[in-house]
Design a protein around this motif. Structure first.
Motif, mmCIF file in Angstrom:
data_model
loop_
_atom_site.group_PDB
_atom_site.id
_atom_site.type_symbol
_atom_site.label_atom_id
_atom_site.label_comp_id
_atom_site.label_asym_id
_atom_site.label_seq_id
_atom_site.Cartn_x
_atom_site.Cartn_y
_atom_site.Cartn_z
ATOM 1 N N LYS A 1 -13.913 9.427 -7.233
ATOM 2 C CA LYS A 1 -14.272 8.096 -6.522
ATOM 3 C C LYS A 1 -14.035 7.048 -6.040
ATOM 4 N N SER A 2 -14.811 5.953 -5.366
ATOM 5 C CA SER A 2 -14.813 5.061 -4.158
ATOM 6 C C SER A 2 -13.291 3.826 -4.872
ATOM 7 N N GLY A 3 -12.303 3.986 -4.053
ATOM 8 C CA GLY A 3 -11.521 3.587 -3.428
ATOM 9 C C GLY A 3 -10.235 3.722 -4.516
ATOM 10 N N GLY A 4 -10.596 4.965 -4.769
ATOM 11 C CA GLY A 4 -9.615 5.861 -5.799
ATOM 12 C C GLY A 4 -8.396 5.866 -5.319
ATOM 13 N N CYS A 5 -8.134 6.370 -3.663
ATOM 14 C CA CYS A 5 -7.012 6.940 -3.402
ATOM 15 C C CYS A 5 -6.535 5.551 -2.100
ATOM 16 N N GLY A 6 -5.713 6.204 -1.183
ATOM 17 C CA GLY A 6 -5.175 5.840 -0.365
ATOM 18 C C GLY A 6 -6.135 6.326 1.243
ATOM 19 N N ALA A 7 -6.245 6.271 2.474
ATOM 20 C CA ALA A 7 -6.426 6.856 3.608
ATOM 21 C C ALA A 7 -4.796 7.293 4.207
ATOM 22 N N SER A 8 -3.501 7.569 3.445
ATOM 23 C CA SER A 8 -2.850 8.088 4.715
ATOM 24 C C SER A 8 -2.309 9.264 3.460
ATOM 25 N N PRO A 9 -1.333 9.890 4.057
ATOM 26 C CA PRO A 9 -0.879 11.316 2.748
ATOM 27 C C PRO A 9 0.308 10.898 2.521
ATOM 28 N N GLU A 10 0.946 9.451 2.470
ATOM 29 C CA GLU A 10 2.253 8.532 1.725
ATOM 30 C C GLU A 10 1.372 8.104 0.541
ATOM 31 N N ALA A 11 0.293 7.615 0.641
ATOM 32 C CA ALA A 11 -0.938 6.996 -0.429
ATOM 33 C C ALA A 11 -1.103 7.774 -1.346
ATOM 34 N N ILE A 12 -1.375 9.478 -0.730
ATOM 35 C CA ILE A 12 -1.624 10.133 -1.562
ATOM 36 C C ILE A 12 -0.667 10.583 -2.583
ATOM 37 N N MET A 13 0.070 10.701 -1.996
ATOM 38 C CA MET A 13 2.161 10.972 -2.551
ATOM 39 C C MET A 13 2.347 10.597 -3.856
ATOM 40 N N SER A 14 1.899 8.855 -3.641
ATOM 41 C CA SER A 14 2.321 7.655 -4.097
ATOM 42 C C SER A 14 1.248 8.104 -4.666
ATOM 43 N N GLY A 15 0.099 8.066 -5.681
ATOM 44 C CA GLY A 15 -0.726 7.727 -6.316
ATOM 45 C C GLY A 15 -0.434 9.129 -7.555
ATOM 46 N N LEU A 16 0.076 10.619 -6.638
ATOM 47 C CA LEU A 16 0.050 11.937 -7.329
ATOM 48 C C LEU A 16 1.566 11.066 -8.408
ATOM 49 N N VAL A 17 2.287 10.955 -7.622
ATOM 50 C CA VAL A 17 2.903 10.414 -8.509
ATOM 51 C C VAL A 17 3.035 9.197 -9.107
ATOM 52 N N ASP A 18 2.390 8.393 -9.251
ATOM 53 C CA ASP A 18 2.492 7.090 -10.330
ATOM 54 C C ASP A 18 0.977 8.151 -11.221
ATOM 55 N N ALA A 19 0.786 9.270 -11.503
ATOM 56 C CA ALA A 19 -0.330 10.098 -12.472
ATOM 57 C C ALA A 19 1.017 10.790 -12.886
ATOM 58 N N VAL A 20 1.949 11.438 -11.890
ATOM 59 C CA VAL A 20 3.085 11.426 -13.329
ATOM 60 C C VAL A 20 3.361 11.070 -13.883
ATOM 61 N N ILE A 21 3.464 9.710 -13.619
ATOM 62 C CA ILE A 21 4.446 9.178 -14.514
ATOM 63 C C ILE A 21 3.702 8.242 -15.641
ATOM 64 N N ASP A 22 2.850 7.989 -15.624
ATOM 65 C CA ASP A 22 1.607 8.137 -16.645
ATOM 66 C C ASP A 22 1.786 9.105 -17.034
ATOM 67 N N ARG A 23 1.545 10.158 -17.089
ATOM 68 C CA ARG A 23 1.351 11.267 -17.532
ATOM 69 C C ARG A 23 2.975 11.143 -18.679
ATOM 70 N N ALA A 24 3.867 11.114 -18.812
ATOM 71 C CA ALA A 24 5.004 10.722 -18.541
ATOM 72 C C ALA A 24 5.316 10.037 -19.705
ATOM 73 N N ALA A 25 5.211 8.584 -19.285
ATOM 74 C CA ALA A 25 4.307 7.578 -20.769
ATOM 75 C C ALA A 25 3.612 7.527 -21.329
ATOM 76 N N ASP A 26 2.853 8.813 -21.047
ATOM 77 C CA ASP A 26 2.180 9.226 -22.193
ATOM 78 C C ASP A 26 2.779 10.244 -23.280
ATOM 79 N N VAL A 27 2.959 11.119 -22.980
ATOM 80 C CA VAL A 27 4.344 12.334 -23.303
ATOM 81 C C VAL A 27 5.450 11.297 -24.156
ATOM 82 N N LEU A 28 6.419 9.971 -23.881
ATOM 83 C CA LEU A 28 7.203 10.124 -24.433
ATOM 84 C C LEU A 28 5.932 8.005 -25.719
ATOM 85 N N GLN A 29 5.224 8.121 -25.076
ATOM 86 C CA GLN A 29 4.584 6.983 -26.560
ATOM 87 C C GLN A 29 4.293 8.269 -27.713
ATOM 88 N N ASP A 30 3.697 9.075 -27.407
ATOM 89 C CA ASP A 30 3.401 10.189 -28.658
ATOM 90 C C ASP A 30 4.810 10.704 -28.895
#
Length: 328
Positions: free
Chosen positions: A125-154
């Motif tokens: 989606k528009s504005g859904g990620c950064g424009a550099s490899p570092e920004a892509i990796m940061s977004g991926l790690v952030d999604a991984v942590i969000d998923r870990a938070a969901d698992v712990l909440q469950d």
């Protein structure tokens, strides 16, 4: 499988994913190359394009903890352990390698963590990620942590339900042991899930610390560095939450074992009481079961019913005394 992602020329900070077909050449203007269960030929194709070394499945599984992070010719290799199927009774921890180069990010994985699909659903989606490899990796790690938070909440919700079941005094006495056995099994499964979650979070924290140092040395925008620091703080709070859940599991385990011991003590107490109740009648029957010649009771016409009544009386008397003392 090779999945390439490049920035959309018409949209701002929006990825265009493309799955390479067999025989299709790999372009050099991609921002993110995702290797999903790659073949040896696909590994060689990426290595020839970027001049890097792509680890195989065996390399990723046999890697030592001290070798999860390393740098070679300006390229950083970071391997983290991700929890797969964390909301099931059979979670596993798998290795995912991030290769960060100057022009693109390469991810190597032999499984499909939900965090990748979660990140991609926003990145297209528009504005859904950064424009550099570092920004892509940061977004991926952030999604991984969000998923870990969901698992712990469950896991926290399931532990709350187990806690109510352990201390529920409305459970029928006959089914108490079966209920406690199921609780012990469930606590074992939750303990395994939380343990693997903590293992995953520790490896992610190491990657984030390495990424933070990389971003500082590469002089990337301050906003991206702050985003990584914020993600790191979120991760540390999740580690504390996982530690709290581990303590809660240990508390519930101790409480359940204590209740099991109480149930066993009640059973032993019941047998002890029954033995005491039947001891006096046994004594009466033993006395009148003797065959001595000079026993006067042998000639009594009502000796037999008298002995039966006496045995009943001496059996009921201890029972009434135990009830009066609240021992039953």
């Amino acid at each position: 499988m090779i999945i390439t992602h490049r920035l959309c020329p018409e949209g701002k900070d929006k990825l265009l994913p493309h799955t390479l077909q067999p025989g299709e050449a790999l372009a050099g203007d991609v921002l993110w190359i995702d290797l999903l269960s790659p073949t040896l030929e696909e590994d060689r194709q990426v290595e020839a394009l970027l001049g890097i070394s792509v680890p195989t499945r065996e390399d990723m599984n046999d890697i030592e903890p001290s070798e999860l992070l390393w740098s070679e010719n300006g390229t950083r290799y970071m391997t983290m352990r991700l929890l797969i199927d964390g909301d099931t009774d059979d979670p596993i921890v798998v290795a995912v390698t991030f290769i960060l180069t100057a022009q693109c990010l390469v991810t190597v994985r032999y499984s499909e963590p939900k965090a990748f699909a979660l990140f991609l659903s926003h990145a297209v989606k528009s504005g859904g990620c950064g424009a550099s490899p570092e920004a892509i990796m940061s977004g991926l790690v952030d999604a991984v942590i969000d998923r870990a938070a969901d698992v712990l909440q469950d896991a926290g919700g399931r532990l709350d339900a187990l806690s109510r079941g352990v201390f529920d005094d409305k459970v029928k006495q006959g089914g108490r042991n079966t209920s406690l056995q199921r609780t012990l099994q469930a606590l074992g499964r939750h303990g395994d899930r939380i343990s693997k979650s903590r293992e995953s979070l520790v490896s992610i924290e190491r990657v984030l610390l390495s990424l933070s140092a990389t971003l500082k040395a590469a002089h990337v925008p301050a906003a991206l560095r702050e985003e990584v620091k914020s993600t790191l703080r979120d991760l540390q709070s999740l580690e504390e939450h996982a530690s709290f859940q581990s303590s809660k599991i240990q508390f519930l385990l101790d409480a359940t074992l204590g209740l099991v011991n109480l149930e066993q003590n009640n059973i032993i107490k019941l047998f002890s009481v029954m033995a005491v109740i039947f001891m006096p009648p046994t004594l009466v029957a033993s006395v009148y079961g003797m065959n001595f010649k000079s026993m006067p009771e042998l000639e009594w016409a009502h000796g037999y019913p008298m002995a039966l009544i006496l045995m009943i009386v001496v059996a009921v008397a201890p029972y009434l005394i135990f009830r009066w003392k609240n021992w039953l």
